[in-house]
Design a protein around this motif. Structure first.
Motif, PDB file in Angstrom:
ATOM      1  N   UNK A  41      40.414  37.435  24.138  1.00  0.00           N
ATOM      2  CA  UNK A  41      41.510  36.677  24.716  1.00  0.00           C
ATOM      3  C   UNK A  41      40.983  35.270  25.002  1.00  0.00           C
ATOM      4  N   UNK A  42      41.751  34.243  24.753  1.00  0.00           N
ATOM      5  CA  UNK A  42      41.237  32.888  25.001  1.00  0.00           C
ATOM      6  C   UNK A  42      41.076  32.614  26.492  1.00  0.00           C
ATOM      7  N   UNK A  43      40.072  31.833  26.887  1.00  0.00           N
ATOM      8  CA  UNK A  43      39.914  31.477  28.302  1.00  0.00           C
ATOM      9  C   UNK A  43      41.150  30.793  28.882  1.00  0.00           C
ATOM     10  N   UNK A  44      41.947  30.155  28.038  1.00  0.00           N
ATOM     11  CA  UNK A  44      43.167  29.509  28.530  1.00  0.00           C
ATOM     12  C   UNK A  44      44.207  30.499  29.012  1.00  0.00           C
ATOM     13  N   UNK A  45      43.984  31.808  28.753  1.00  0.00           N
ATOM     14  CA  UNK A  45      44.913  32.824  29.259  1.00  0.00           C
ATOM     15  C   UNK A  45      44.626  33.189  30.713  1.00  0.00           C
ATOM     16  N   UNK A  46      43.475  32.733  31.249  1.00  0.00           N
ATOM     17  CA  UNK A  46      43.089  33.094  32.609  1.00  0.00           C
ATOM     18  C   UNK A  46      43.971  32.396  33.641  1.00  0.00           C
ATOM     19  N   UNK A  47      44.208  33.108  34.730  1.00  0.00           N
ATOM     20  CA  UNK A  47      44.979  32.560  35.844  1.00  0.00           C
ATOM     21  C   UNK A  47      44.515  33.248  37.112  1.00  0.00           C
ATOM     22  N   UNK A  48      44.823  32.629  38.263  1.00  0.00           N
ATOM     23  CA  UNK A  48      44.453  33.180  39.570  1.00  0.00           C
ATOM     24  C   UNK A  48      45.727  33.609  40.289  1.00  0.00           C
ATOM     25  N   UNK A  49      45.652  34.743  40.997  1.00  0.00           N
ATOM     26  CA  UNK A  49      46.816  35.169  41.754  1.00  0.00           C
ATOM     27  C   UNK A  49      46.423  35.939  42.994  1.00  0.00           C
ATOM     28  N   UNK A  50      47.089  35.648  44.105  1.00  0.00           N
ATOM     29  CA  UNK A  50      46.855  36.366  45.358  1.00  0.00           C
ATOM     30  C   UNK A  50      48.189  36.562  46.051  1.00  0.00           C
ATOM     31  N   UNK A  51      48.165  37.243  47.179  1.00  0.00           N
ATOM     32  CA  UNK A  51      49.397  37.449  47.934  1.00  0.00           C
ATOM     33  C   UNK A  51      49.966  36.124  48.404  1.00  0.00           C
ATOM     34  N   UNK A  52      49.081  35.193  48.780  1.00  0.00           N
ATOM     35  CA  UNK A  52      49.539  33.888  49.267  1.00  0.00           C
ATOM     36  C   UNK A  52      49.971  32.960  48.132  1.00  0.00           C
ATOM     37  N   UNK A  53      49.331  33.129  46.984  1.00  0.00           N
ATOM     38  CA  UNK A  53      49.625  32.239  45.855  1.00  0.00           C
ATOM     39  C   UNK A  53      49.669  33.054  44.564  1.00  0.00           C
ATOM     40  N   UNK A  54      50.762  33.796  44.339  1.00  0.00           N
ATOM     41  CA  UNK A  54      50.852  34.633  43.133  1.00  0.00           C
ATOM     42  C   UNK A  54      50.765  33.796  41.868  1.00  0.00           C
ATOM     43  N   UNK A  55      50.144  34.367  40.855  1.00  0.00           N
ATOM     44  CA  UNK A  55      50.205  33.701  39.548  1.00  0.00           C
ATOM     45  C   UNK A  55      51.601  33.937  38.971  1.00  0.00           C
ATOM     46  N   UNK A  56      52.040  33.018  38.174  1.00  0.00           N
ATOM     47  CA  UNK A  56      53.353  33.137  37.535  1.00  0.00           C
ATOM     48  C   UNK A  56      53.133  33.202  36.031  1.00  0.00           C
ATOM     49  N   UNK A  57      53.707  34.223  35.396  1.00  0.00           N
ATOM     50  CA  UNK A  57      53.573  34.360  33.954  1.00  0.00           C
ATOM     51  C   UNK A  57      54.954  34.356  33.328  1.00  0.00           C
ATOM     52  N   UNK A  58      55.067  33.688  32.204  1.00  0.00           N
ATOM     53  CA  UNK A  58      56.316  33.629  31.467  1.00  0.00           C
ATOM     54  C   UNK A  58      56.426  34.805  30.524  1.00  0.00           C
ATOM     55  N   UNK A  59      57.565  35.485  30.550  1.00  0.00           N
ATOM     56  CA  UNK A  59      57.881  36.339  29.410  1.00  0.00           C
ATOM     57  C   UNK A  59      58.512  35.414  28.378  1.00  0.00           C
ATOM     58  N   UNK A  60      57.844  35.196  27.241  1.00  0.00           N
ATOM     59  CA  UNK A  60      58.325  34.181  26.300  1.00  0.00           C
ATOM     60  C   UNK A  60      59.781  34.398  25.909  1.00  0.00           C
ATOM     61  N   UNK A  61      60.487  33.308  25.726  1.00  0.00           N
ATOM     62  CA  UNK A  61      61.898  33.373  25.355  1.00  0.00           C
ATOM     63  C   UNK A  61      62.070  34.220  24.097  1.00  0.00           C
ATOM     64  N   UNK A  62      63.028  35.107  24.137  1.00  0.00           N
ATOM     65  CA  UNK A  62      63.305  35.975  22.999  1.00  0.00           C
ATOM     66  C   UNK A  62      62.506  37.258  22.981  1.00  0.00           C
ATOM     67  N   UNK A  63      61.553  37.402  23.918  1.00  0.00           N
ATOM     68  CA  UNK A  63      60.731  38.610  23.975  1.00  0.00           C
ATOM     69  C   UNK A  63      61.333  39.624  24.958  1.00  0.00           C
ATOM     70  N   UNK A  64      61.113  40.876  24.665  1.00  0.00           N
ATOM     71  CA  UNK A  64      61.642  41.981  25.463  1.00  0.00           C
ATOM     72  C   UNK A  64      60.551  42.748  26.180  1.00  0.00           C
ATOM     73  N   UNK A  65      59.354  42.825  25.577  1.00  0.00           N
ATOM     74  CA  UNK A  65      58.345  43.787  26.012  1.00  0.00           C
ATOM     75  C   UNK A  65      57.080  43.106  26.516  1.00  0.00           C
ATOM     76  N   UNK A  66      57.108  42.595  27.740  1.00  0.00           N
ATOM     77  CA  UNK A  66      55.904  42.057  28.371  1.00  0.00           C
ATOM     78  C   UNK A  66      55.187  43.201  29.062  1.00  0.00           C
TER      79      UNK A  66
END
Length: 503
Positions: A41-66
């Protein structure tokens, strides 16, 4: 403990993920790998998430199965190149939680690489805290995942297919693991699909810390899903989902809201219709039809059934034992060995066939593993070796075909070696996917390509034999009747036509 920071994310030059590593996931998928397999997986896929600051991920437009997959992430602390198993864990500095996100709608375009489906921005959240690797026992970690506050994954690392040290050592044989690199170590059963507005949380914890100290935890890694608004361009792969990907993403047809797939219920070759036909005829009839086709060596001989009154039909899964050699038993006999892998991956309606070389002087299956096979829906177990805990095995609803009872464990004579390969059992060759039919007369191995015509011809033969039996019961001689000569065949055809008209 430290918190995951931007520096942690920036330090990762590689993110390596393992395909299947938990027995529960292997059982769910119906396949157990012999060796670990990986994707990047590319390092650009990394993200940080916590209860105070959840990470936000996009389900790409037109996709059904994230899809989401809670995983334990290992962070390399010092470079590893060609390290051994005994030294591998010392190269891990941190343990944390991760979520291996991906869109199944693009898997068709990846050809196995997972780059499009798993490499999107934000598709690998990790954190929120880092647990020092030297403070934990890698075999005593717990992984939990919540989907909209519902616990959906809860497993531990005690019986991994490939322990963490093995992953590090294995990868280091060909490439250098550098400081900051991240290894995602696989997901247990329970991974599923998240939709826009959903929240997924992952936590890794220890039962106890080192030397009995308090349990450690990463805290909950929190990711919120949003709907993407930018459509894919028409010059590349576009999202495309089908029922197979829906089943893969949700974990089962039922979870995906799909109707039962009759052909998939017992295999793409052994449909429910074909299975019913084979169940309606005797092995003696099938044997004569096989003989007409030149197949004489297709019976598994010399075995006894715990339920001779039952007729079974199913697809073969195979397990091979080799003669015990003490040094090899040490490497192949313990842990989640080939025997346990075979038992834990047998599916509904399948038959586990074991090659034990006709060796009766030890058990090849006992009550616990037989019970596991029964719970998983196996139609039967067939072994040309011994059975331990015989009374308990014989009392189960699932039939077991065996050479003899014996109290000894398999290590006395056998090493469980490999699964789903061509084997020999009871004097005949069995391949994975062969159709097994067994009743009180014996066990037959049917090549799948012949099964349809074989079943139809056997049904016709038994219909003829029903007529012949009625005529014999009325006092007719078998001369010219069995087999039918021209005169009797005309009378049979008239009898058959009358019976069809009355149906």
């Amino acid at each position: 403990m430290e918190q995951v920071t931007d520096h942690t994310l920036a330090a990762a030059r590689k993110v390596i993920a393992v395909h299947i590593n938990y027995p529960s996931r292997a059982a769910q998928r119906g396949r157990t790998p012999e060796q670990p397999s990986y994707f990047l997986k590319p390092p650009s896929s990394l993200a940080f998430g916590s209860a105070d600051a959840p990470s936000v991920v996009e389900r790409p437009a037109g996709c059904e199965l994230l899809g989401f997959e809670g995983e334990i992430a290992l962070v390399i602390g010092k470079p590893a190149r060609r390290v051994g198993l005994e030294d591998a864990w010392s190269h891990i500095e941190w343990v944390t939680a991760s979520n291996d996100l991906g869109v199944h709608d693009l898997r068709y375009a990846d050809k196995g690489s997972n780059l499009r489906s798993k490499g999107g921005d934000g598709f690998t959240p990790i954190g929120p805290h880092l647990i020092p690797a030297d403070a934990v026992d890698p075999a005593k970690l717990r992984i939990r995942t919540w989907h909209n506050s519902e616990l959906v994954q809860d497993d531990n690392t005690e019986d991994l297919l490939f322990p963490f040290a093995r992953l590090v050592a294995d990868l280091s044989q060909l490439l250098t693991l550098e400081e900051g690199d991240i290894i995602l170590t696989g997901t247990p059963a329970g991974a599923s699909v998240a939709k826009p507005g959903d929240v997924v949380e992952v936590e890794v914890s220890t039962r106890t810390g080192a030397a009995g100290s308090a349990a450690l935890s990463t805290g909950r890694l929190v990711t919120r899903v949003e709907e993407g608004t930018t459509a894919f361009a028409d010059f590349g792969a576009r999202p495309k989902a089908d029922d197979f990907q829906r089943e893969e993403a949700y974990g089962s047809r039922e979870a995906a809201g799909l109707s039962p797939d009759e052909s998939a219920a017992v295999g793409h070759v052994l449909t429910l219709e074909l299975k019913a036909k084979l169940e309606s005829v005797c092995t003696a009839t099938l044997s004569s039809q096989l003989r007409k086709r030149g197949l004489n060596n297709v019976s598994i001989d010399g075995l006894t059934s715990t339920h001779p009154e039952k007729r079974i039909v199913g697809l073969a899964r195979t397990l091979r034992y080799v003669p015990n050699r003490e040094d090899l038993f040490k490497t192949h006999g313990g842990g989640f060995n080939a025997q346990k892998k075979a038992i834990d991956s047998v599916n509904e309606g399948e038959i586990l066939v074991m090659e034990a070389r006709g060796e009766k002087g030890t058990g090849t299956i006992g009550d616990i593993l037989a019970l596991r096979a029964q719970v998983r829906g196996a139609a039967a177990i067939i072994t040309d070796g011994g059975v331990r805990d015989f009374a308990a095995v014989a009392a189960m609803d699932m039939p077991t075909y065996y050479a003899s009872p014996h109290p000894a464990v398999l290590g006395r004579r056998h090493i469980p070696w490999d699964t789903d390969i061509t084997i020999a059992c009871g004097g005949t060759t069995v391949q994975p996917g062969d159709i097994i039919v067994a009743d009180a007369d014996g066990i037959l191995v049917i090549p799948p390509a012949l099964a349809g015509e074989l079943a139809d011809d056997s049904i016709s033969q038994e219909r003829e034999e029903t007529f012949i039996a009625e005529m014999v019961a009325q006092g007719h001689s078998v001369d010219g009747l069995y087999p039918l000569n021209t005169e009797w065949r005309l009378r049979y055809e008239a009898w058959e036509a009358m019976g069809t008209a009355n149906d």
